[in-house]
Scaffold this active site. Structure first.
Site, PDB file in Angstrom:
ATOM      1  N   LYS A  38       0.663  -1.252  -0.045  1.00  0.00           N
ATOM      2  CA  LYS A  38       0.022  -0.193   0.079  1.00  0.00           C
ATOM      3  C   LYS A  38       0.787   1.269  -0.134  1.00  0.00           C
ATOM      4  CE  LYS A  38      -0.173  -0.484   4.834  1.00  0.00           C
ATOM      5  NZ  LYS A  38      -0.975  -1.261   6.203  1.00  0.00           N
ATOM      6  N   ARG A 132      -9.840  -1.535  14.529  1.00  0.00           N
ATOM      7  CA  ARG A 132      -9.822  -0.669  13.230  1.00  0.00           C
ATOM      8  C   ARG A 132     -10.903  -1.482  12.373  1.00  0.00           C
ATOM      9  NH1 ARG A 132      -3.908   0.319  10.882  1.00  0.00           N
ATOM     10  NH2 ARG A 132      -4.551  -1.601   9.993  1.00  0.00           N
ATOM     11  N   TYR A 251      16.139  30.237  10.268  1.00  0.00           N
ATOM     12  CA  TYR A 251      15.062  30.891  10.852  1.00  0.00           C
ATOM     13  C   TYR A 251      14.938  30.865  12.399  1.00  0.00           C
ATOM     14  CZ  TYR A 251      12.564  30.782   6.252  1.00  0.00           C
ATOM     15  OH  TYR A 251      12.338  31.242   4.913  1.00  0.00           O
ATOM     16  N   MET A 304      12.055  24.556   4.308  1.00  0.00           N
ATOM     17  CA  MET A 304      11.071  24.004   3.401  1.00  0.00           C
ATOM     18  C   MET A 304      12.077  23.140   2.388  1.00  0.00           C
ATOM     19  SD  MET A 304       7.916  25.326   0.847  1.00  0.00           S
ATOM     20  CE  MET A 304       7.414  26.306   2.390  1.00  0.00           C
TER      21      MET A 304
HETATM   22  C1  LIG Z   1      -0.060  -2.303   6.723  1.00  0.00           C
HETATM   23  C2  LIG Z   1      -0.811  -3.477   7.083  1.00  0.00           C
HETATM   24  C3  LIG Z   1       0.111  -4.764   7.198  1.00  0.00           C
HETATM   25  C4  LIG Z   1       1.681  -4.525   7.005  1.00  0.00           C
HETATM   26  O1  LIG Z   1       2.209  -4.144   8.221  1.00  0.00           O
HETATM   27  P1  LIG Z   1       3.510  -3.734   8.671  1.00  0.00           P
HETATM   28  O2  LIG Z   1       3.726  -3.403  10.051  1.00  0.00           O
HETATM   29  O3  LIG Z   1       4.232  -2.780   7.756  1.00  0.00           O
HETATM   30  O4  LIG Z   1       4.283  -5.187   8.533  1.00  0.00           O
HETATM   31  C5  LIG Z   1      -0.459  -5.851   7.503  1.00  0.00           C
HETATM   32  N1  LIG Z   1      -1.603  -6.106   7.442  1.00  0.00           N
HETATM   33  C6  LIG Z   1      -2.578  -5.113   7.494  1.00  0.00           C
HETATM   34  C7  LIG Z   1      -4.017  -5.032   7.734  1.00  0.00           C
HETATM   35  C8  LIG Z   1      -1.784  -3.598   7.289  1.00  0.00           C
HETATM   36  O5  LIG Z   1      -2.764  -2.569   7.266  1.00  0.00           O
END
Ligand SMILES: *Cc1c(COP(=O)(O)O)cnc(C)c1O
Length: 359
Positions: A38, A132, A251, A304
């Protein structure tokens, strides 16, 4: 690639990525090792990372959004692609068209997929304690009872605290997931993320879904990292400036040297994902970069487009490249300096960097 017009560079080592996948495969107690890919492979680039993982032997991939799934489908025509967001309402046809597996998180989604999914596989995502996305155990039982012909690829769940091996929630979730599996023992199960793989055989089940460890993040906080670094972030030294005590840098005029100092200005800033929290740290010592064999402290405020580094102790010239994290500064160390996690540093890598993919 011509990097002469770039002030910053992300080098992605695809050989290290593949080696990390194999390392996790060896640690996974015989389970299939899928890849969480992802967010454009945690910021490292969807296409090159997906192809490299496929070459290493990975066949199953997890994206968050359906549109990420569509993009991945054009890169890997034969992969199993699961969408962690689940089934967006009234969009079964989209998932069918792109051959995407929804990770179903509600009874309504299951009903729609049973009706419109054309017999294609879905995964049932059961929540066991992270609270979740996910079905309750009762929902899962109801779906099994009401849709006996549903084509279930996996039942899955996600750990909340796998990076804290002694956290009691790990064992609670593991037991709940065993209870979930008992409702339909023939259904394959997907459970462990990166750190979960290292919790032991009882957490392995049929498939693991690591993400961050593939990309070089340490799945074992506080212990030596078994993974190889994959991403190295470098910024060019744009100018070197001599600063005397009494003069200030950047800054807020927040930093001043105690001795005559040589300051390198690097071409990366918070727009590029360098956390502003790396600015002149006073607690637990300064954040550092690595240049020409030396670690040097970050001084003044990260702005930045640039940041300052005290290179008085190093041999540095304009045009040299300094590493912000990667080979010499572990991404987890840089993340700790910024009071964040490697995931955030990687996924926030900015769009202005050149990207170099090396085998
Ligand atoms: C992002 C995610 C993973 C991978 O998790 P890592 O901690 O990066 O290994 C696995 N399962 C779900 C449902 C996730 O959202």
């Amino acid at each position: 690639m011509d990097i002469s017009l770039h002030s910053g560079l992300v080098e992605v080592n695809l050989a290290a990525l593949k080696s990390n996948w194999r390392r996790l495969k060896a640690a996974a107690h015989g389970a299939e090792v899928a890849a969480a890919i992802k967010g454009e492979a945690y910021g490292l680039g969807l296409g090159p990372c997906a192809k490299a993982l496929w070459e290493a032997g990975c066949r199953s991939f997890y994206v968050a959004r359906p549109l990420e799934g569509e993009a991945l489908r054009t890169i890997l025509p034969e992969a199993n692609i699961t969408v962690l967001d689940g089934l967006y309402p009234n969009h079964s046809a989209f998932y069918v068209k792109h051959n995407l597996i929804p990770a179903i998180t509600s009874v309504d989604q299951a009903q729609e997929w049973a009706r419109d999914g054309q017999g294609k596989p879905c995964t049932l995502h059961v929540d066991t304690g992270i609270n979740r996305l996910g079905l309750s155990i009762a929902d899962y039982a109801a779906i099994l009872a009401n849709h006996p012909t549903l084509n279930i690829a996996f039942v899955m769940s996600h750990l909340a605290c796998s990076d804290e091996p002694d956290h009691p929630l790990n064992e609670i979730q593991r037991q709940r997931f065993d209870d979930v599996r008992a409702l339909a023992p023939q259904v394959k199960a997907s459970f462990a993320n990166s750190s979960g793989i290292f919790l032991g055989k009882a957490y392995a089940h049929d498939q693991a879904r690591p993400g961050v460890a593939l990309y070089g993040g340490n799945p074992l906080p506080g212990q030596p990292n078994p993974m190889q670094p994959v991403a190295t972030l470098k910024a060019r030294v744009m100018q070197i400036r001599e600063l005397s005590p009494g003069e200030t840098l950047g800054y807020g005029a927040s930093w001043s040297p105690s001795h005559p100092a040589k300051i390198a200005l690097l071409g990366a800033g918070y727009r590029d994902g360098v956390p502003r929290k790396l600015s002149s740290r006073t607690i637990d010592g300064p954040a550092q970069i690595y240049v020409n064999g030396k670690r040097c402290p970050i001084v003044g405020r990260v702005s930045m487009d640039m940041m300052g580094v005290d290179v008085t102790q190093a041999h540095v010239q304009t045009g040299d490249w300094a590493e912000i994290f990667g080979q010499h500064i572990p991404v987890d160390e840089a993340a700790a300096w910024a009071q964040t996690i490697s995931y955030e540093l990687l996924t926030h890598l900015g769009s202005r960097y050149a990207r170099l993919y090396v085998e």
